[in-house]
Design a protein around this motif. Structure first.
Motif, PDB file in Angstrom:
ATOM      1  N   ALA A  34    -103.707   9.342  51.624  1.00 17.30           N
ATOM      2  CA  ALA A  34    -104.955   8.764  52.125  1.00 17.30           C
ATOM      3  C   ALA A  34    -105.678   9.887  52.876  1.00 17.30           C
ATOM      4  O   ALA A  34    -105.687   9.926  54.106  1.00 17.30           O
ATOM      5  CB  ALA A  34    -104.670   7.587  53.032  1.00 17.30           C
ATOM      6  N   CYS A  38    -111.412  11.680  51.593  1.00 18.92           N
ATOM      7  CA  CYS A  38    -111.399  11.336  50.161  1.00 18.92           C
ATOM      8  C   CYS A  38    -112.670  10.584  49.755  1.00 18.92           C
ATOM      9  O   CYS A  38    -113.040   9.592  50.377  1.00 18.92           O
ATOM     10  CB  CYS A  38    -110.183  10.470  49.843  1.00 18.92           C
ATOM     11  SG  CYS A  38    -110.129   9.974  48.111  1.00 18.92           S
ATOM     12  N   GLY A  70    -107.250   9.508  41.968  1.00 17.50           N
ATOM     13  CA  GLY A  70    -105.928   8.960  42.231  1.00 17.50           C
ATOM     14  C   GLY A  70    -104.830  10.011  42.027  1.00 17.50           C
ATOM     15  O   GLY A  70    -105.074  11.197  42.072  1.00 17.50           O
ATOM     16  N   LYS A 116    -102.791  19.121  49.605  1.00 14.75           N
ATOM     17  CA  LYS A 116    -103.701  18.834  50.714  1.00 14.75           C
ATOM     18  C   LYS A 116    -103.130  19.359  52.032  1.00 14.75           C
ATOM     19  O   LYS A 116    -101.969  19.051  52.376  1.00 14.75           O
ATOM     20  CB  LYS A 116    -103.936  17.321  50.844  1.00 14.75           C
ATOM     21  CG  LYS A 116    -104.263  16.616  49.526  1.00 14.75           C
ATOM     22  CD  LYS A 116    -105.483  17.163  48.826  1.00 14.75           C
ATOM     23  CE  LYS A 116    -105.782  16.424  47.542  1.00 14.75           C
ATOM     24  NZ  LYS A 116    -106.684  17.139  46.650  1.00 14.75           N
TER      25      LYS A 116
END
Ligand code: SF4
Length: 195
Positions: A34, A38, A70, A116
């Motif tokens: 999450a 995003c 996704g 990330k």
């Protein structure tokens, strides 16, 4: 079995080594991260059986399929889809956040990953064709160095950050000047305004 999907469309690859290549993008629903910034809507919009999905892909001209999200490594039925696409002669690329080292990735033609910086401890992938890291600020230097120790890849790219449409090349350039073996990947789709 059915595949949970967000969208399917044909366009040009906008970043990385395959920039400019015509592709059918298949965006699967769902993600295991999450990221605070995003901007990808990963909610399921529709589902398709394997046969329906193959027929939809075949309705486009491009012979490269990009499985994206996704997080596409989470999809059920990936091995069946890969085998069917291979049999139909497609070049198969996957775009992953590097948190899942799915065994079937070895059977695709091209793995692009974008780990990330917010989740450094979740990187599980060990090998990819290309790595892309977004340079939000100078802390990206340390993250890139760490990523390179974890993931063996042919190419390592720094991507400039997009702040509400403003593309921050200065930070990307600064980050690149402090790294060895990394180069710039511009997000051509954002510059030229295509999907
Ligand atoms: S990994 Fe990608 S799709 Fe998932 S939350 Fe982060 S930016 Fe969004």
């Amino acid at each position: 079995m059915s595949y949970k999907l967000v969208e399917i469309f044909e366009s040009l690859q906008g970043e990385g080594r395959n920039t400019g290549r015509p592709c059918v993008f298949v965006r699967f629903a769902g993600c295991n991260l999450a990221c605070p910034w995003c901007d990808t809507d990963v909610r399921e919009r529709f589902s398709m059986t394997l046969e329906e999905l193959l027929a939809e892909i075949a309705s486009y001209k491009a012979k490269t399929v990009v499985l994206t999200g996704g997080e596409p490594t989470l999809i059920e039925g990936a091995p069946e889809l890969i085998a069917a696409l291979k049999a139909a002669g497609y070049f198969i690329a996957v775009e992953t956040n590097a948190t899942v080292d799915a065994p079937w990735l070895q059977f695709v033609d091209y793995v692009a990953c974008s780990p990330k910086a917010e989740f450094p401890d979740k990187i599980e992938l060990k090998k990819a064709n290309e790595v892309r890291v977004v340079a939000s600020d100078d802390r990206a230097v340390e993250f890139c160095q760490r990523v390179k120790e974890i993931i063996e890849a042919d190419d390592y790219y720094v991507s400039p950050c997009d702040h509400d449409g403003e593309i921050d090349f200065a930070t990307a350039k600064s980050v690149l000047s402090k790294l060895d073996g990394w180069s710039l990947s511009v997000q051509l789709h954002k510059i030229l305004g295509f999907r």
